[in-house]
Every structure is written in structure tokens, then in C-alpha cells.
Scaffold this motif. Structure first.
Motif, PDB file in Angstrom:
ATOM      1  N   PRO A  68       0.821  -1.206   0.000  1.00 24.55           N
ATOM      2  CA  PRO A  68       0.000   0.000   0.000  1.00 24.55           C
ATOM      3  C   PRO A  68       0.861   1.265   0.000  1.00 24.55           C
ATOM      4  O   PRO A  68       1.947   1.279   0.577  1.00 24.55           O
ATOM      5  CB  PRO A  68      -0.790  -0.121   1.306  1.00 24.55           C
ATOM      6  CG  PRO A  68       0.071  -0.944   2.198  1.00 24.55           C
ATOM      7  CD  PRO A  68       0.803  -1.905   1.314  1.00 24.55           C
ATOM      8  N   VAL A  69       0.343   2.315  -0.684  1.00 20.95           N
ATOM      9  CA  VAL A  69       1.086   3.565  -0.840  1.00 20.95           C
ATOM     10  C   VAL A  69       0.379   4.686  -0.089  1.00 20.95           C
ATOM     11  O   VAL A  69      -0.845   4.757  -0.083  1.00 20.95           O
ATOM     12  CB  VAL A  69       1.204   3.935  -2.339  1.00 20.95           C
ATOM     13  CG1 VAL A  69       1.914   5.271  -2.517  1.00 20.95           C
ATOM     14  CG2 VAL A  69       1.933   2.852  -3.106  1.00 20.95           C
ATOM     15  N   HIS A  94       5.107   7.673  -0.944  1.00 25.91           N
ATOM     16  CA  HIS A  94       5.972   6.568  -0.541  1.00 25.91           C
ATOM     17  C   HIS A  94       5.123   5.325  -0.232  1.00 25.91           C
ATOM     18  O   HIS A  94       3.941   5.450   0.107  1.00 25.91           O
ATOM     19  CB  HIS A  94       6.731   6.915   0.746  1.00 25.91           C
ATOM     20  CG  HIS A  94       7.771   7.988   0.594  1.00 25.91           C
ATOM     21  ND1 HIS A  94       7.533   9.209   0.018  1.00 25.91           N
ATOM     22  CD2 HIS A  94       9.080   8.010   0.976  1.00 25.91           C
ATOM     23  CE1 HIS A  94       8.642   9.929   0.048  1.00 25.91           C
ATOM     24  NE2 HIS A  94       9.599   9.237   0.613  1.00 25.91           N
ATOM     25  N   SER A  95       5.751   4.163  -0.296  1.00 25.77           N
ATOM     26  CA  SER A  95       5.103   2.980   0.267  1.00 25.77           C
ATOM     27  C   SER A  95       4.821   3.260   1.737  1.00 25.77           C
ATOM     28  O   SER A  95       5.612   3.953   2.397  1.00 25.77           O
ATOM     29  CB  SER A  95       6.017   1.761   0.175  1.00 25.77           C
ATOM     30  OG  SER A  95       6.136   1.349  -1.152  1.00 25.77           O
ATOM     31  N   LYS A  96       3.722   2.733   2.262  1.00 19.94           N
ATOM     32  CA  LYS A  96       3.388   3.051   3.656  1.00 19.94           C
ATOM     33  C   LYS A  96       4.507   2.649   4.613  1.00 19.94           C
ATOM     34  O   LYS A  96       4.703   3.291   5.647  1.00 19.94           O
ATOM     35  CB  LYS A  96       2.059   2.413   4.038  1.00 19.94           C
ATOM     36  CG  LYS A  96       0.902   3.186   3.410  1.00 19.94           C
ATOM     37  CD  LYS A  96      -0.409   3.032   4.128  1.00 19.94           C
ATOM     38  CE  LYS A  96      -1.389   4.068   3.565  1.00 19.94           C
ATOM     39  NZ  LYS A  96      -2.788   3.702   3.713  1.00 19.94           N
ATOM     40  N   PHE A 135       1.183  10.056  -6.698  1.00 20.10           N
ATOM     41  CA  PHE A 135       1.634   8.679  -6.889  1.00 20.10           C
ATOM     42  C   PHE A 135       2.691   8.633  -7.990  1.00 20.10           C
ATOM     43  O   PHE A 135       2.709   9.491  -8.881  1.00 20.10           O
ATOM     44  CB  PHE A 135       0.464   7.769  -7.283  1.00 20.10           C
ATOM     45  CG  PHE A 135      -0.555   7.596  -6.185  1.00 20.10           C
ATOM     46  CD1 PHE A 135      -0.267   6.826  -5.066  1.00 20.10           C
ATOM     47  CD2 PHE A 135      -1.787   8.229  -6.261  1.00 20.10           C
ATOM     48  CE1 PHE A 135      -1.204   6.672  -4.047  1.00 20.10           C
ATOM     49  CE2 PHE A 135      -2.726   8.083  -5.240  1.00 20.10           C
ATOM     50  CZ  PHE A 135      -2.437   7.307  -4.139  1.00 20.10           C
ATOM     51  N   ALA A 136       3.568   7.636  -7.916  1.00 16.15           N
ATOM     52  CA  ALA A 136       4.634   7.465  -8.918  1.00 16.15           C
ATOM     53  C   ALA A 136       4.972   5.982  -9.007  1.00 16.15           C
ATOM     54  O   ALA A 136       4.790   5.247  -8.029  1.00 16.15           O
ATOM     55  CB  ALA A 136       5.878   8.248  -8.504  1.00 16.15           C
ATOM     56  N   LYS A 149       0.518   3.191 -16.089  1.00 20.18           N
ATOM     57  CA  LYS A 149       0.114   2.018 -15.285  1.00 20.18           C
ATOM     58  C   LYS A 149      -0.329   2.457 -13.893  1.00 20.18           C
ATOM     59  O   LYS A 149      -1.314   1.954 -13.347  1.00 20.18           O
ATOM     60  CB  LYS A 149       1.271   1.020 -15.175  1.00 20.18           C
ATOM     61  CG  LYS A 149       1.509   0.254 -16.459  1.00 20.18           C
ATOM     62  CD  LYS A 149       2.680  -0.700 -16.311  1.00 20.18           C
ATOM     63  CE  LYS A 149       3.130  -1.167 -17.685  1.00 20.18           C
ATOM     64  NZ  LYS A 149       4.502  -1.644 -17.707  1.00 20.18           N
ATOM     65  N   VAL A 150       0.419   3.392 -13.309  1.00 21.11           N
ATOM     66  CA  VAL A 150       0.052   3.914 -11.985  1.00 21.11           C
ATOM     67  C   VAL A 150      -1.261   4.699 -12.073  1.00 21.11           C
ATOM     68  O   VAL A 150      -2.113   4.599 -11.192  1.00 21.11           O
ATOM     69  CB  VAL A 150       1.196   4.802 -11.429  1.00 21.11           C
ATOM     70  CG1 VAL A 150       0.756   5.557 -10.185  1.00 21.11           C
ATOM     71  CG2 VAL A 150       2.407   3.938 -11.108  1.00 21.11           C
ATOM     72  N   PHE A 151      -1.408   5.474 -13.142  1.00 21.11           N
ATOM     73  CA  PHE A 151      -2.659   6.222 -13.347  1.00 21.11           C
ATOM     74  C   PHE A 151      -3.851   5.260 -13.326  1.00 21.11           C
ATOM     75  O   PHE A 151      -4.866   5.520 -12.673  1.00 21.11           O
ATOM     76  CB  PHE A 151      -2.597   6.965 -14.697  1.00 21.11           C
ATOM     77  CG  PHE A 151      -3.880   7.656 -15.058  1.00 21.11           C
ATOM     78  CD1 PHE A 151      -4.126   8.965 -14.645  1.00 21.11           C
ATOM     79  CD2 PHE A 151      -4.852   6.996 -15.798  1.00 21.11           C
ATOM     80  CE1 PHE A 151      -5.330   9.595 -14.963  1.00 21.11           C
ATOM     81  CE2 PHE A 151      -6.057   7.619 -16.115  1.00 21.11           C
ATOM     82  CZ  PHE A 151      -6.288   8.917 -15.691  1.00 21.11           C
ATOM     83  N   LEU A 152      -3.725   4.144 -14.041  1.00 23.25           N
ATOM     84  CA  LEU A 152      -4.843   3.183 -14.103  1.00 23.25           C
ATOM     85  C   LEU A 152      -5.130   2.577 -12.730  1.00 23.25           C
ATOM     86  O   LEU A 152      -6.290   2.337 -12.380  1.00 23.25           O
ATOM     87  CB  LEU A 152      -4.539   2.073 -15.116  1.00 23.25           C
ATOM     88  CG  LEU A 152      -4.495   2.520 -16.573  1.00 23.25           C
ATOM     89  CD1 LEU A 152      -4.115   1.350 -17.463  1.00 23.25           C
ATOM     90  CD2 LEU A 152      -5.831   3.102 -17.019  1.00 23.25           C
ATOM     91  N   GLN A 153      -4.064   2.352 -11.954  1.00 22.90           N
ATOM     92  CA  GLN A 153      -4.262   1.749 -10.614  1.00 22.90           C
ATOM     93  C   GLN A 153      -4.877   2.734  -9.626  1.00 22.90           C
ATOM     94  O   GLN A 153      -5.723   2.361  -8.817  1.00 22.90           O
ATOM     95  CB  GLN A 153      -2.918   1.300 -10.042  1.00 22.90           C
ATOM     96  CG  GLN A 153      -2.370   0.033 -10.659  1.00 22.90           C
ATOM     97  CD  GLN A 153      -0.905  -0.164 -10.255  1.00 22.90           C
ATOM     98  OE1 GLN A 153      -0.398   0.461  -9.321  1.00 22.90           O
ATOM     99  NE2 GLN A 153      -0.226  -1.028 -10.976  1.00 22.90           N
TER     100      GLN A 153
END
Ligand SMILES: [Zn+2]
Ligand SMILES: [Zn+2]
Length: 240
Positions: free
Chosen positions: A46-47, A53-55, A71-72, A105-109
């Protein structure tokens, strides 16, 4: 060996295929070198949407920003630092398309459910416009616009020359960009939901200042996406 294989082999000798991140020569049927395949500094779920950052790495304590989240795909380290250097300083615009794929890909997620009206990008300062062949944030935004169908806007502008953020200590970065950005066409951003694009997020001060201006001109919400996020040191408090 058939003709196609022969010409592929000859082409590879003169124009060898390169790993898109580190730039080392790879075999024609590979997408990445083995080091990048196995060791990319991916930001895994999870971010934390506040600092990107990752949590497990988050130290932002969910501080509020003018953007709703960021997000990145990657942390800004190892081969991703090399990748950004190849894109930016060796002026390789073709890499922007490859890296926009990772951002898409991040945008879609993370953002597929949001009804965006516009894509804006962090603009260059006047001296950078003169000295650089292209603004990598603008090209990343352009490719994301093509992939998502969201309209690209050049409403944000940089009003005066600012020192590069990476040359300045974290605590001074907010002051360095304070008041540096403006909105050229306020009507275009009014009541709009905006995706804000940059290549790297360090402290988030630049994204925050741009998001602040978009919100001042009436943008309803601003969400951010970058190619990489610089990982904060655990003993330093991150500034937005
Ligand atoms: Zn590589
Ligand atoms: Zn966080």
C-alpha cells in the motif's frame, strides 16, 4: 538464418537495443537488462497518497497539501536516477514516451475512477526554456494526455528564474518556489479536476506551489503524478 533475422542482427550491431532505464546494451528480444528487471526501486502497495511513498517508508504523518494525492511508479534511486539523467541531461525525448508508460500504469491503478478535465505540468523557468531542448514534464504530460484522452493544458507558467530545487536544502525549497508560478488562463482551470505532472517529486514543494495556484484560480481538485519520488530520510521531517 532468414532475412529478417539477418537484418535484425545487422541492425543490432549498428543500433544496439538499450535497456530503457540504465541504457546498457541488451539482446534484441529483451525489454530490460537483468539488473533492472530484478532490482527496480518500485513503490509497492500500500502507498501513502500524501507523500507517494510505500506506507512502510512513509514519514509524512499525512500532512495536508494543495494536491489531494501524489503517486509514482518508482523511487528516485539507483537505475531510476540514471534513467532520469538520460532523459533530462542527455536530452533524449524518446525516453519520455517509455517513462510515461510506467506512469500510465500507476494512473490506471490509482486514478482510473476520477473524472479528470485537464492535465497540467510543472513549467520551466524562463532561463531553462532557453537552455534546454525540451521540458521533460511537458513531454510526460503530453504522452499521458494521448494515452488517457484527457486534454493537455499549458495554463501553468513560471514567472521568474528559480534555483534548481535539487541544489537547495529541503527546508528552503518551499521558499525557493514561493510565488514562482502563475496561471495564464484562469478560465480554463476554473471548476476543473486537474492531473498535475512532473518528472520527480522531492519534498513536494514544487507540486504544492503549482497546485496552490491552480486552486487559487478555481480548480476544484488537483491530483499529482510523477515518474519518481525521492525517498525521504527517516530522520528528516518531510515538508508537505
Ligand atoms: Zn538496465
Ligand atoms: Zn506519507
Amino acid at each position: 538464418m532468414n532475412f529478417k533475422k539477418f537484418f535484425d542482427a545487422v541492425g543490432w550491431i549498428f543500433f544496439p537495443k538499450r535497456c530503457k532505464y540504465c541504457g546498457c546494451v541488451i539482446e534484441p528480444d529483451r525489454a530490460l537488462c537483468s539488473n533492472c528487471s530484478n532490482n527496480l526501486p518500485e513503490i509497492s502497495d500500500p502507498v501513502c497518497g500524501f507523500c507517494g511513498h510505500s506506507k512502510a517508508d512513509c514519514i509524512c504523518k499525512s500532512r495536508k497539501s494543495y494536491y489531494s494525492s501524489v503517486f509514482a511508479p518508482f523511487y528516485y534511486e539507483n537505475m531510476i536516477k540514471t534513467a532520469v539523467g538520460r532523459m533530462k541531461f542527455r536530452e533524449n525525448p524518446a525516453l519520455c514516451r517509455d517513462f510515461a508508460e510506467d506512469m500510465y500504469k500507476v494512473f490506471l491503478q490509482k486514478y482510473a475512477d476520477i473524472d479528470f478535465d485537464l492535465i497540467c505540468y510543472v513549467p520551466f523557468s524562463p532561463d531553462k526554456i532557453k537552455s534546454r531542448a525540451f521540458n521533460q514534464a511537458e513531454l510526460l504530460a503530453k504522452h499521458l494526455s494521448e494515452k488517457t484522452g484527457i486534454k493537455l493544458s499549458d495554463s501553468l507558467c513560471c514567472l521568474y528564474n528559480i534555483k534548481s530545487q535539487h541544489r537547495i536544502d529541503g527546508a528552503d525549497r518551499k521558499g525557493n518556489v514561493f510565488g514562482a508560478y502563475g496561471v495564464v488562463n484562469g478560465e480554463e482551470v476554473k471548476d476543473k479536476t486537474v492531473l498535475l505532472v512532473d518528472d520527480i517529486k522531492t519534498t513536494g514543494a514544487t507540486l504544492d506551489e503549482c497546485a496552490k495556484m491552480l486552486r487559487l484560480y478555481g480548480a476544484e481538485k488537483v491530483y499529482a503524478i510523477t515518474f519518481a519520488v525521492a525517498k525521504a530520510q527517516k530522520n528528516i521531517t518531510i515538508d508537505s
